[in-house]
Write a protein that holds these residues in place. Sequence first.
Motif, mmCIF file in Angstrom:
data_model
loop_
_atom_site.group_PDB
_atom_site.id
_atom_site.type_symbol
_atom_site.label_atom_id
_atom_site.label_comp_id
_atom_site.label_asym_id
_atom_site.label_seq_id
_atom_site.Cartn_x
_atom_site.Cartn_y
_atom_site.Cartn_z
ATOM 1 N N VAL A 196 0.800 -1.215 0.000
ATOM 2 C CA VAL A 196 0.000 0.000 0.000
ATOM 3 C C VAL A 196 0.840 1.275 0.000
ATOM 4 C CG1 VAL A 196 -1.707 1.319 1.322
ATOM 5 C CG2 VAL A 196 -2.013 -1.125 0.985
ATOM 6 N N PRO A 197 1.931 1.371 0.761
ATOM 7 C CA PRO A 197 2.708 2.625 0.724
ATOM 8 C C PRO A 197 3.320 2.875 -0.652
ATOM 9 C CG PRO A 197 3.341 1.295 2.609
ATOM 10 C CD PRO A 197 2.459 0.448 1.745
ATOM 11 N N LEU A 198 3.972 3.996 -0.795
ATOM 12 C CA LEU A 198 4.555 4.378 -2.077
ATOM 13 C C LEU A 198 5.630 3.406 -2.555
ATOM 14 C CD1 LEU A 198 4.693 8.229 -1.652
ATOM 15 C CD2 LEU A 198 3.316 6.939 -3.265
ATOM 16 N N LEU A 199 6.168 2.608 -1.673
ATOM 17 C CA LEU A 199 7.096 1.570 -2.116
ATOM 18 C C LEU A 199 6.402 0.634 -3.096
ATOM 19 C CD1 LEU A 199 8.741 0.513 1.272
ATOM 20 C CD2 LEU A 199 9.842 1.734 -0.583
ATOM 21 N N GLY A 200 5.148 0.342 -2.844
ATOM 22 C CA GLY A 200 4.374 -0.540 -3.712
ATOM 23 C C GLY A 200 4.160 0.064 -5.095
ATOM 24 N N PHE A 201 4.026 1.386 -5.174
ATOM 25 C CA PHE A 201 3.870 2.039 -6.474
ATOM 26 C C PHE A 201 5.159 1.907 -7.284
ATOM 27 C CE2 PHE A 201 3.589 5.861 -9.238
ATOM 28 C CZ PHE A 201 2.476 5.462 -9.959
ATOM 29 N N GLY A 202 6.300 2.042 -6.627
ATOM 30 C CA GLY A 202 7.571 1.833 -7.317
ATOM 31 C C GLY A 202 7.697 0.415 -7.826
ATOM 32 N N ASN A 203 7.235 -0.535 -7.041
ATOM 33 C CA ASN A 203 7.248 -1.937 -7.459
ATOM 34 C C ASN A 203 6.358 -2.151 -8.679
ATOM 35 O OD1 ASN A 203 7.646 -4.824 -7.280
ATOM 36 N ND2 ASN A 203 5.624 -4.918 -6.360
ATOM 37 N N ILE A 204 5.186 -1.557 -8.682
ATOM 38 C CA ILE A 204 4.270 -1.694 -9.817
ATOM 39 C C ILE A 204 4.896 -1.097 -11.078
ATOM 40 C CG2 ILE A 204 2.080 -0.848 -10.763
ATOM 41 C CD1 ILE A 204 0.918 -1.209 -7.938
ATOM 42 N N LEU A 205 5.522 0.065 -10.939
ATOM 43 C CA LEU A 205 6.168 0.676 -12.094
ATOM 44 C C LEU A 205 7.276 -0.215 -12.639
ATOM 45 C CD1 LEU A 205 6.443 4.412 -10.997
ATOM 46 C CD2 LEU A 205 4.826 3.410 -12.602
ATOM 47 N N MET A 206 8.087 -0.784 -11.740
ATOM 48 C CA MET A 206 9.187 -1.639 -12.184
ATOM 49 C C MET A 206 8.670 -2.919 -12.850
ATOM 50 S SD MET A 206 12.329 -2.051 -12.680
ATOM 51 C CE MET A 206 13.154 -0.790 -11.767
ATOM 52 N N LYS A 207 7.592 -3.479 -12.313
ATOM 53 C CA LYS A 207 6.994 -4.651 -12.945
ATOM 54 C C LYS A 207 6.532 -4.325 -14.362
ATOM 55 C CE LYS A 207 4.706 -7.317 -9.338
ATOM 56 N NZ LYS A 207 3.372 -7.686 -8.876
ATOM 57 N N GLY A 208 5.881 -3.179 -14.517
ATOM 58 C CA GLY A 208 5.405 -2.771 -15.840
ATOM 59 C C GLY A 208 6.546 -2.567 -16.816
ATOM 60 N N VAL A 209 7.619 -1.964 -16.350
ATOM 61 C CA VAL A 209 8.786 -1.746 -17.212
ATOM 62 C C VAL A 209 9.396 -3.086 -17.603
ATOM 63 C CG1 VAL A 209 11.140 -0.837 -17.252
ATOM 64 C CG2 VAL A 209 9.279 0.579 -16.391
ATOM 65 N N ARG A 210 9.524 -3.969 -16.650
ATOM 66 C CA ARG A 210 10.117 -5.290 -16.929
ATOM 67 C C ARG A 210 9.288 -6.050 -17.977
ATOM 68 N NH1 ARG A 210 10.798 -7.545 -11.726
ATOM 69 N NH2 ARG A 210 12.707 -6.358 -11.607
ATOM 70 N N GLU A 211 7.957 -6.059 -17.817
ATOM 71 C CA GLU A 211 7.097 -6.747 -18.775
ATOM 72 C C GLU A 211 7.154 -6.098 -20.155
ATOM 73 O OE1 GLU A 211 3.207 -6.757 -17.045
ATOM 74 O OE2 GLU A 211 3.802 -8.092 -15.411
ATOM 75 N N ALA A 212 7.161 -4.767 -20.195
ATOM 76 C CA ALA A 212 7.187 -4.074 -21.480
ATOM 77 C C ALA A 212 8.523 -4.271 -22.195
ATOM 78 C CB ALA A 212 6.912 -2.590 -21.277
#
Length: 118
Positions: free
Chosen positions: A61-77
């Motif tokens: 839930v904290p902003l650490l999770g948003f960074g994780n989501i962004l990195m996951k998206g970059v990795r998949e793309a």
Amino acid sequence: MDYLNAFWVGGLICALVQILMEKTKLMPGRIMVLLVVSGAVISFFGWYEPFMEFAGAGASVPLLGFGNILMKGVREAVDEQGFLGLFAGGFKAGAVGTASALIFGYLTSLVFKPKMKK
């Protein structure tokens, strides 16, 4: 035990951020960026998934999770599109969270009377 781990990990993250805000001259926006970048770096090294399995919502839930989501998206793309995925992945992965924050912020401003800080 899941609730307890989520509570103390999320509380620890919030307490560390509060200490940063009180004891340093960092502005809140810079601390938020620091949290997002930290989440992305932790995700890059592959440590975020075990951390999230342990802490649950306390980690996601904290902003650490948003960074994780962004990195996951970059990795998949990057896996799908190659080099151009570096630029498109974060936008695609973070679009829902960003759009919902804007929409709910706007709707809240319609219901309540927003005021400027003095």
